[in-house]
Scaffold this motif. Structure first.
Motif, mmCIF file in Angstrom:
data_model
loop_
_atom_site.group_PDB
_atom_site.id
_atom_site.type_symbol
_atom_site.label_atom_id
_atom_site.label_comp_id
_atom_site.label_asym_id
_atom_site.label_seq_id
_atom_site.Cartn_x
_atom_site.Cartn_y
_atom_site.Cartn_z
ATOM 1 N N ARG A 1 -46.893 85.246 54.465
ATOM 2 C CA ARG A 1 -47.620 85.066 53.194
ATOM 3 C C ARG A 1 -47.133 86.025 52.113
ATOM 4 O O ARG A 1 -47.354 85.790 50.936
ATOM 5 N N SER A 2 -46.464 87.070 52.529
ATOM 6 C CA SER A 2 -45.932 88.037 51.553
ATOM 7 C C SER A 2 -44.511 87.707 51.122
ATOM 8 O O SER A 2 -43.920 88.443 50.330
ATOM 9 N N LEU A 3 -43.943 86.605 51.638
ATOM 10 C CA LEU A 3 -42.574 86.227 51.290
ATOM 11 C C LEU A 3 -42.501 85.456 49.980
ATOM 12 O O LEU A 3 -43.324 84.585 49.717
ATOM 13 N N GLY A 4 -41.493 85.778 49.202
ATOM 14 C CA GLY A 4 -41.129 84.994 48.035
ATOM 15 C C GLY A 4 -39.706 84.505 48.222
ATOM 16 O O GLY A 4 -38.960 85.051 49.035
ATOM 17 N N VAL A 5 -39.348 83.455 47.502
ATOM 18 C CA VAL A 5 -37.996 82.904 47.585
ATOM 19 C C VAL A 5 -37.427 82.809 46.182
ATOM 20 O O VAL A 5 -38.093 82.332 45.259
ATOM 21 N N TYR A 6 -36.204 83.276 46.037
ATOM 22 C CA TYR A 6 -35.478 83.193 44.769
ATOM 23 C C TYR A 6 -34.237 82.348 44.968
ATOM 24 O O TYR A 6 -33.485 82.564 45.915
ATOM 25 N N ARG A 7 -34.026 81.385 44.086
ATOM 26 C CA ARG A 7 -32.798 80.575 44.090
ATOM 27 C C ARG A 7 -32.079 80.852 42.783
ATOM 28 O O ARG A 7 -32.589 80.530 41.707
ATOM 29 N N ALA A 8 -30.926 81.437 42.885
ATOM 30 C CA ALA A 8 -30.176 81.894 41.714
ATOM 31 C C ALA A 8 -29.596 80.731 40.911
ATOM 32 O O ALA A 8 -29.187 79.715 41.480
ATOM 33 N N GLU A 9 -29.557 80.913 39.620
ATOM 34 C CA GLU A 9 -28.825 80.003 38.746
ATOM 35 C C GLU A 9 -27.425 80.559 38.595
ATOM 36 O O GLU A 9 -27.246 81.752 38.340
ATOM 37 N N ILE A 10 -26.431 79.689 38.790
ATOM 38 C CA ILE A 10 -25.038 80.132 38.758
ATOM 39 C C ILE A 10 -24.337 79.470 37.589
ATOM 40 O O ILE A 10 -24.317 78.246 37.478
ATOM 41 N N GLU A 11 -23.774 80.307 36.734
ATOM 42 C CA GLU A 11 -22.963 79.809 35.621
ATOM 43 C C GLU A 11 -21.880 80.849 35.355
ATOM 44 O O GLU A 11 -22.165 81.974 34.953
ATOM 45 N N ASP A 12 -20.642 80.469 35.653
ATOM 46 C CA ASP A 12 -19.507 81.350 35.434
ATOM 47 C C ASP A 12 -18.267 80.482 35.249
ATOM 48 O O ASP A 12 -18.390 79.270 35.107
ATOM 49 N N ASP A 13 -17.096 81.088 35.273
ATOM 50 C CA ASP A 13 -15.886 80.299 35.027
ATOM 51 C C ASP A 13 -15.618 79.266 36.123
ATOM 52 O O ASP A 13 -14.921 78.290 35.903
ATOM 53 N N GLU A 14 -16.179 79.460 37.307
ATOM 54 C CA GLU A 14 -16.026 78.472 38.377
ATOM 55 C C GLU A 14 -17.147 77.435 38.367
ATOM 56 O O GLU A 14 -17.042 76.392 38.996
ATOM 57 N N HIS A 15 -18.236 77.736 37.692
ATOM 58 C CA HIS A 15 -19.382 76.831 37.541
ATOM 59 C C HIS A 15 -19.730 76.774 36.044
ATOM 60 O O HIS A 15 -20.660 77.433 35.598
ATOM 61 N N PRO A 16 -18.976 76.005 35.256
ATOM 62 C CA PRO A 16 -19.182 76.005 33.810
ATOM 63 C C PRO A 16 -20.546 75.456 33.378
ATOM 64 O O PRO A 16 -21.023 75.773 32.299
ATOM 65 N N HIS A 17 -21.168 74.658 34.238
ATOM 66 C CA HIS A 17 -22.513 74.169 33.956
ATOM 67 C C HIS A 17 -23.459 74.854 34.927
ATOM 68 O O HIS A 17 -23.144 75.029 36.102
ATOM 69 N N CYS A 18 -24.600 75.226 34.440
ATOM 70 C CA CYS A 18 -25.556 75.964 35.266
ATOM 71 C C CYS A 18 -25.980 75.143 36.479
ATOM 72 O O CYS A 18 -26.477 74.032 36.360
ATOM 73 N N ASP A 19 -25.730 75.701 37.655
ATOM 74 C CA ASP A 19 -26.148 75.101 38.918
ATOM 75 C C ASP A 19 -27.183 76.010 39.558
ATOM 76 O O ASP A 19 -27.094 77.235 39.461
ATOM 77 N N VAL A 20 -28.150 75.411 40.244
ATOM 78 C CA VAL A 20 -29.102 76.208 41.002
ATOM 79 C C VAL A 20 -28.576 76.292 42.436
ATOM 80 O O VAL A 20 -28.271 75.281 43.062
ATOM 81 N N SER A 21 -28.463 77.500 42.935
ATOM 82 C CA SER A 21 -27.947 77.735 44.281
ATOM 83 C C SER A 21 -28.849 77.084 45.324
ATOM 84 O O SER A 21 -30.075 77.070 45.180
ATOM 85 N N THR A 22 -28.231 76.577 46.381
ATOM 86 C CA THR A 22 -29.015 76.081 47.511
ATOM 87 C C THR A 22 -29.511 77.236 48.370
ATOM 88 O O THR A 22 -30.420 77.069 49.183
ATOM 89 N N GLY A 23 -28.921 78.409 48.180
ATOM 90 C CA GLY A 23 -29.313 79.591 48.943
ATOM 91 C C GLY A 23 -30.697 80.079 48.562
ATOM 92 O O GLY A 23 -31.015 80.225 47.386
#
Length: 165
Positions: A60-82
């Motif tokens: 119950r104390s766990l949170g989950v973060y999924r990073a948004e990735i946007e860089d030269d290898e990901h020119p459009h913002c992708d949400v990480s599956t991690g």
């Protein structure tokens, strides 16, 4: 027999155990996600473990973060599956789980309370994205990569003789 990794957050609200054939903290990731999530020294160290063996107390104390990735290898913002799991009470980063590889979980070495074996060599990856203030300490036998190496965590452990049956 695999090693039982025992870990926890800083405040103790979340504790976990998981079996690992790959317990050596050898892989230093300098990407901005790892660095900002749990890498105060400019990098983070992820271990490998068997997701099916994971036992978590304090869910119950766990949170989950999924990073948004946007860089030269990901020119459009992708949400990480991690899914980066952390304690909602103290903010400690605990592990990464990605359903793309459902058998694996990657505990952060910084969250492990058990003693870990010392690596004979290290792998420095994602150096292309390191912060400008970070000066990696590269050992004579260490390997360096701008992005990802081809060798997996498991393959590294097998090549170096550190795989735990």
């Amino acid at each position: 027999m695999p090693v039982m990794l025992k870990g926890s957050c800083r405040c103790g609200a979340v504790r976990f155990e998981v079996e690992s054939h790959t317990p050596v903290p050898f892989m230093l990731c300098y990407c901005s996600i790892c660095r900002k999530q749990q890498g105060g020294g400019g990098f983070a160290i992820n271990l490998g473990a068997d997701y099916e063996t994971m036992n978590v107390r304090g869910k119950r104390s766990l949170g989950v973060y999924r990073a948004e990735i946007e860089d030269d290898e990901h020119p459009h913002c992708d949400v990480s599956t991690g899914e980066r799991n952390f304690c909602k009470k103290c903010g400690a980063a605990l592990w990464l789980y990605d359903p793309t590889w459902p058998d694996l979980v990657h505990p952060f070495a910084s969250a492990i309370d058990s003693d870990l074996p010392k690596p004979t060599e290290k792998v420095h990856l994602m150096l292309k994205y390191k912060a400008n203030w970070v000066e990696p300490v590269i050992g004579r036998q260490d390997k360096v990569f701008d992005v990802y190496p081809e060798e997996s965590i498991a393959d590294w452990h097998k090549r170096t003789g550190m795989w735990v049956e």
